[in-house]
Design an enzyme around this catalytic site. Structure first.
Site: not given
Ligand code: NAD
Ligand code: UD1
Length: 343
Positions: A12, A124, A148, A152, A177-178, A198, A294
């Site tokens: 992101i 999140s 995790y 948050k 969200f996702n 995911n 899951r």
């Molecule tokens: P990502 O792992 O791709 O990005 C996180 C980045 O932070 C990475 O580049 C990693 O190298 C860096 N990092 C981790 N720990 C560090 C540290 N101690 N010092 C410096 N850099 C560090 O993840 P993302 O999907 O881009 O997510 C970004 C943020 O959004 C995270 O905080 C995550 O929890 C939050 N978030 C993500 C999702 C999702 O589905 N991707 C959903 C909800 C919240």
């Molecule tokens: C997951 C995390 C959540 C995080 C979010 C965004 C868990 C329990 N929750 O949520 O904390 O904020 O990712 O990063 O891990 N699914 C399958 N098969 C798969 C993978 C997923 O059926 O191989 C289903 C899951 O059951 C769910 C949906 O797909 O219904 C989405 O799953 P996922 O992408 O992992 O996101 P979340 O479960 O919403």
């Protein structure tokens, strides 16, 4: 204005760098590359035609952060850096508390010492726990069911306490969200290491032949087709929400100096609907079989988006087809992620 983007090399964060650069901000990335690749920074430069300032550094090093904040005259922070794998957080919880909670505490301390008092934080929808009603509004009770999620929630509390202690601090807590999808150029996208947890990255690896089939976790939920329903949001929409949140905070026009807001589309799609949409976008068959639920999964989760519209004047615009199309474009152009040159 110079904005420090922690985790800017990640999924992101890299899209956010593009959005902020294209909006005319100077940015400095701080990333320790623990879950990302230097190549993403080169790609950001290629997309924007601008040089990026990057410090390969850890947010847990306060002295270094203070040096960076001061050296670049940073005025605000967008904070993505953190660990994010739910399953892993149950195996190594201390690493999650250290990296996420201690890391954010260290970052806030460095900001306080440098006079930088504005932060956007990646939270999140996981903080809502099991939904008591849908769509989820920001005042829905919070609870977390894994380490995790607890990191948050703890960080959210920490930010509220700091905001209450001094009105000069300004925090935007964004509850994603996702997030799915990729930049439309196909140059940056999600690059998971190992077996994806995911849904979307797993589907892409079935589509490109790296995995044989998708395990659909549960087909006996009380949803329209029995599979889990989520609110998938295009990463480009998501980062535009960050830009708006930053502008609202910087202008001082927010109602309070610490707000939490949902970033979602408000639409829920089931796992099977995601599979169908991805098949349409990729023209590939996504083989799947049903597997048990899951642990920790909820049946349905989607956002009420009214507060985001009101507070940020922002609304997600890209539909599910665009999310799947852009994801597939990224995967086709980068079959081995950032390991090989973009074609
Ligand atoms: P990502 O792992 O791709 O990005 C996180 C980045 O932070 C990475 O580049 C990693 O190298 C860096 N990092 C981790 N720990 C560090 C540290 N101690 N010092 C410096 N850099 C560090 O993840 P993302 O999907 O881009 O997510 C970004 C943020 O959004 C995270 O905080 C995550 O929890 C939050 N978030 C993500 C999702 C999702 O589905 N991707 C959903 C909800 C919240
Ligand atoms: C997951 C995390 C959540 C995080 C979010 C965004 C868990 C329990 N929750 O949520 O904390 O904020 O990712 O990063 O891990 N699914 C399958 N098969 C798969 C993978 C997923 O059926 O191989 C289903 C899951 O059951 C769910 C949906 O797909 O219904 C989405 O799953 P996922 O992408 O992992 O996101 P979340 O479960 O919403």
């Amino acid at each position: 204005m110079t904005v420090l983007i922690t985790g800017g090399a990640g999924y992101i964060g890299s899209h956010c760098c593009v959005a902020f650069l294209q909006a005319g901000y100077d940015i400095v990335v701080v990333d320790n590359l623990s879950n990302s690749n230097r190549m993403s920074l080169e790609r950001i430069e290629a997309i924007t035609g601008q040089k990026i300032k990057c410090e390969i550094a850890d947010i847990r090093n306060q002295d270094n952060l203070e040096r960076i904040l001061k050296a670049h005259n940073c005025e605000a922070v967008v904070h993505f850096a953190g660990l994010k794998a739910v399953g892993e957080s149950t195996q190594i919880p201390l690493a999650y508390y250290e990296n996420n909670v201690v890391g954010t505490h260290t970052l806030l301390s460095a900001m306080a010492n440098s006079g930088v008092k504005q932060m956007i934080f990646s939270s999140s929808a996981t903080v809502y726990g099991e939904p008591q009603f849908l769509p989820l509004t920001e005042d829905h009770p919070t609870s977390a069911v894994n380490p995790y999620g607890r990191t948050k929630l703890m960080i959210e509390e920490m930010l509220r306490d700091v905001a209450a202690s001094d009105p000069q601090w300004r925090f935007g807590i964004l509850r994603y969200f996702n997030p799915v999808g990729a930049h439309h150029s196909g140059q940056i996208g999600e690059n998971p290491l190992g077996i994806p947890n995911n849904l979307m990255p797993f589907i892409t690896q079935v589509a490109d032949g790296r995995r044989e089939q998708l395990a659909v976790f549960g087909n006996d939920y009380e949803t329209r087709d029995g599979t889990g329903v989520r609110d998938y949001i295009h990463v480009t929409d998501l980062v535009e929400g960050h830009l708006r949140a930053h502008e609202v905070l910087a202008s001082g026009s927010a109602r309070s100096n610490c707000f939490a807001v949902n970033l979602g589309t408000g639409n829920g799609y089931s796992v099977l609907e995601m599979v169908k949409a991805f098949e349409r976008a990729s023209n590939k068959e996504i083989r799947f079989s049903f597997a048990p639920r899951r642990d920790g999964d909820v049946a349905e989760c989607y956002a009420n988006t009214e507060l985001a519209e009101e507070l940020l004047d922002w609304k997600a615009e890209r539909d599910l087809d665009a999310m799947c199309r852009d994801t597939w474009n990224w995967v086709c152009k980068n079959p081995r992620g950032y390991e090989a040159p973009s074609t």
